[in-house]
Scaffold this motif. Structure first.
Motif, PDB file in Angstrom:
ATOM      1  N   TYR A 127     -28.047   6.353 -13.642  1.00  0.00           N
ATOM      2  CA  TYR A 127     -28.252   4.994 -14.141  1.00  0.00           C
ATOM      3  C   TYR A 127     -26.941   4.218 -14.192  1.00  0.00           C
ATOM      4  N   GLN A 129     -33.211  -4.874 -15.446  1.00  0.00           N
ATOM      5  CA  GLN A 129     -32.288  -4.909 -14.313  1.00  0.00           C
ATOM      6  C   GLN A 129     -31.976  -6.339 -13.885  1.00  0.00           C
ATOM      7  N   ARG A 141     -24.779   4.225 -11.826  1.00  0.00           N
ATOM      8  CA  ARG A 141     -24.625   3.690 -10.472  1.00  0.00           C
ATOM      9  C   ARG A 141     -25.620   2.558 -10.209  1.00  0.00           C
ATOM     10  N   ARG A 142     -26.798   2.625 -10.851  1.00  0.00           N
ATOM     11  CA  ARG A 142     -27.833   1.616 -10.582  1.00  0.00           C
ATOM     12  C   ARG A 142     -27.567   0.291 -11.277  1.00  0.00           C
ATOM     13  N   HIS A 143     -26.789   0.290 -12.359  1.00  0.00           N
ATOM     14  CA  HIS A 143     -26.636  -0.909 -13.169  1.00  0.00           C
ATOM     15  C   HIS A 143     -25.184  -1.403 -13.137  1.00  0.00           C
TER      16      HIS A 143
END
Length: 697
Positions: free
Chosen positions: A604, A577, A606-608
């Motif tokens: 994932y 990340q 949305r997270r990256h």
């Protein structure tokens, strides 16, 4: 027999005799000692070593003050310590000082206040030359009270006896054997020496000579203590009988250090398992015994898949914890007659000395795999480690140490490449396969060193108007025997052998250089995409390396796209990340390659910081004929649009596919319908031809 307790004792009534004894003891001890009076600062006592060091005799130095002894510069260096001591506080310090010969030495000084009924009388100075690494016995005063002060400061135990009867002992000896002084005085000295050493001690005592030997003394609680003994005859004064001084040095730590050194010579420092050298010796013995008894021995070569990712992402301390736990688990599932060793890094060897053959070995190996695959709790998170195990059995798979280890290793390599079988028995066919793999690895290493790669580029165009939208850089290996080889044939080998970083860095630099050259030649300002191995994103220096290449080549960061796989994001950790966000902050765009073949998830995405999805060619091939593929592509496009991500369809080969992709809302297309991958020198001509074709439509 030990000396009788009724033997004569030291006549303590003679003060002059005591002074002579003290002088002998203190002059015989290592180190420099002196006593300075509190009020006058005058030296009232100095041993020969102290006096000689400053160029005086023991009598000449009496009455002199510190600055008269060591000079003004030396006094200024120690004055604060001396004054602190004369206020009643013990002082210890280390400093550098020059000897009378001009040598720079490191010395340790201890300044101990002398108090009588709470009144400060003076200061005892003890100096050790640390450059020679010698310990010092500290006994200085002219009276029995001062002897206690000196002897309390030394680390060496001292005992005085006459005819084998204890006269006196210092505090270090009392601490060593756990007795009080009154429990020793008048008792046989030998009663504290283990009996096996009595003959040696008696012989030295009766001969009157100086003797040095090793022995063990018995502590009051019963345990033995290894010591070095130095015993010497000391003359009495004014007709008093001679006595012997015995110096004892506790060598427990020394013996433990020697034992540890012997242990570490053939054991691994981290796991405490036998190392490769010890393994070879033990395995040779087990093979010889198995040969005599006509039974089998199984050799298991074990390593951990993707272990380097743990070190890269969580640090080497976490990796070391995993290795220690692996060692513990392996030891827990073998017999006492078996052997577990660490051969290096994450490679372990297990020797099943009592194996009855393949069936029993396979059963135990399955149990071992199940145990090793249980979660490891490291750095406050559970980790799952997958083992790869290769097995060779004596005598059918080899009769020597080298053959068994080599063949077990070859089987392990096959197990490591398998996605479903964690262990593999050796077969003769593996030998030729291993040789081929080794040969390919050597050729690949040579090509990395000599620049034996080239890039081909495949154009990407917009589906709505056909405008050029970018290029994907695809590496090719100029194989010395087979010509150009696609990445599918060598990337897995490069990843397994730790070579992928060198290849990825070359691709990155070369693509950026060539993209800058196209801009200079007037080609459209479009991005170039490069693929990166999943291993690279766990490397903490990836973002730094990318920034360095961009600075070196001058390519704007927004014209560089880096492609990564879904699995990289699915198994991402804190390091991945951090790397992705660092690249985003530079302006580099990130794309997920072969999207839809993994566990596609909004979570994932949305997270990256992802900018683009590349729809895998497997969904495009039958797009016009398969409703399921069309539904999947539609879902991907709609999901990307809701997350404001771009979309690129790979493997477009027919006009019908391109038309349907345009209708479904996919933004860009890439495939043989537009153009095959081509060398950099062909791109300018292709671009001119393609633009002319667009204008004529």
């Amino acid at each position: 027999m030990p000396p009788s307790p009724s033997a004569s004792r030291l006549d303590s009534s003679s003060e002059s005799d005591s002074n002579v004894l003290l002088r002998l003891v203190i002059d015989a001890a290592a180190g420099m000692m002196a006593y300075f009076e509190a009020g006058t600062r005058c030296c009232r006592f100095a041993n020969q070593a102290f006096a000689r060091h400053y160029g005086f005799g023991p009598d000449e130095i009496i009455g002199k003050r510190p600055w008269e002894i060591m000079g003004q510069e030396g006094w200024e260096a120690i004055a604060p310590h001396m004054e602190l001591c004369l206020r009643g506080e013990p002082v210890r310090y280390v400093r550098q000082a020059r000897s009378p010969q001009g040598e720079l030495r490191e010395i340790e000084a201890r300044v101990t206040p002398h108090l009588e009924q709470g009144v400060l009388r003076g200061a005892v100075v003890q100096v050790l030359d640390l450059s020679q690494g010698r310990s010092v016995q500290q006994q200085l005063d002219e009276s029995e009270e001062r002897m206690r002060l000196f002897s309390a400061a030394t680390h060496e135990a001292i005992l005085l006896h006459r005819d084998g009867v204890v006269l006196d002992a210092n505090d270090a000896l009392l601490r060593l054997i756990g007795y009080e002084l009154e429990e020793l005085r008048g008792k046989p000295a030998l009663q504290h020496l283990d009996k096996e050493f009595w003959p040696m001690a008696l012989d030295a005592m009766h001969s009157g000579r100086r003797a040095a030997y090793k022995a063990t003394v018995r502590h009051k609680d019963g345990h033995s203590i290894p010591v070095e003994i130095d015993a010497m005859l000391m003359p009495g004064s004014k007709g008093a009988q001679d006595f012997r001084m015995v110096v004892l040095r506790d060598i427990t730590a020394h013996q433990q250090a020697q034992a540890e050194m012997r242990f570490m010579a053939d054991h691994d420092a981290l796991t405490r398992l036998p190392n490769r050298w010890h393994l070879s010796d033990r395995l040779e013995q087990l093979i010889a015994k198995a040969h005599e008894e006509k039974r089998a021995v199984a050799v298991l070569s074990i390593d951990l898949k993707h272990f380097s990712a743990i070190n890269d992402s969580l640090g080497h301390q976490a990796g070391d914890q995993v290795l220690c736990e692996v060692a513990r688990r392996l030891c827990s599932c073998v017999h006492a007659s078996d052997l577990v060793a660490r051969a290096g890094s994450d490679e372990f060897i297990v020797v099943l000395a009592g194996s009855t053959g393949r069936a029993e070995t396979e059963l135990l190996t399955r149990q071992m795999v199940a145990l090793l695959e249980m979660p490891y709790h490291v750095a406050a998170q559970p980790l799952v480690v997958a083992p790869a195990i290769g097995i060779a059995v004596f005598p059918e798979d080899g009769e020597s140490v080298e053959a068994l280890l080599r063949n077990a290793g070859a089987a392990r390599h096959l197990a490591k490449e398998s996605s479903h079988q964690p262990f593999q028995f050796y077969t003769p066919a593996l030998e030729s396969r291993a040789s081929r793999m080794l040969n390919q690895e050597q050729l690949l290493r040579q090509s990395i060193a000599l620049g034996g790669f080239e890039l081909h580029y495949q154009p990407q165009v917009r589906t709505d108007n056909g405008a050029l939208a970018g290029f994907e850089a695809l590496v090719r290996w100029r194989h010395p025997q087979r010509g150009l080889v696609s990445p599918e044939e060598f990337v897995a080998l490069a990843e397994a052998r730790g070579l992928i970083t060198a290849i990825d860095r070359w691709v990155l630099r070369q693509a950026c250089h060539e993209a800058c050259a196209w801009l200079a030649q007037g080609m459209p300002r479009v991005p170039v995409s490069v693929n990166m191995s999943a291993q690279e994103f766990r490397h903490p220096d990836l973002a730094i390396d990318v920034a360095a290449v961009l600075a070196e080549t001058g390519l704007p960061a927004q014209l560089l796209h880096i492609e990564l796989t879904e699995s990289t994001l699915m198994h991402s950790d804190a390091q991945v990340q951090r790397t992705l966000h660092a690249l985003q902050q530079q302006g580099v765009q990130l794309a997920i390659d072969d999207f839809g073949t993994g566990y596609s998830s909004l979570a994932y995405l949305r997270r990256h910081p992802i900018h683009q999805l590349k729809i895998d060619r497997s969904f495009v091939t039958d797009l016009t004929d398969n409703e399921d593929d069309a539904a999947i592509v539609t879902a991907i496009v709609q999901m990307a649009r809701s997350l404001r991500l771009g979309t690129v369809a790979e493997g477009v080969e027919t006009p019908a596919q391109l038309a349907l992709l345009r209708q479904l809302g996919c933004e860009m297309a890439q495939g043989y319908l537009i153009a095959p991958p081509m060398p950099a020198e062909q791109l300018l001509q292709w671009q001119q031809d393609y633009c002319h074709k667009l204008q004529s439509q």
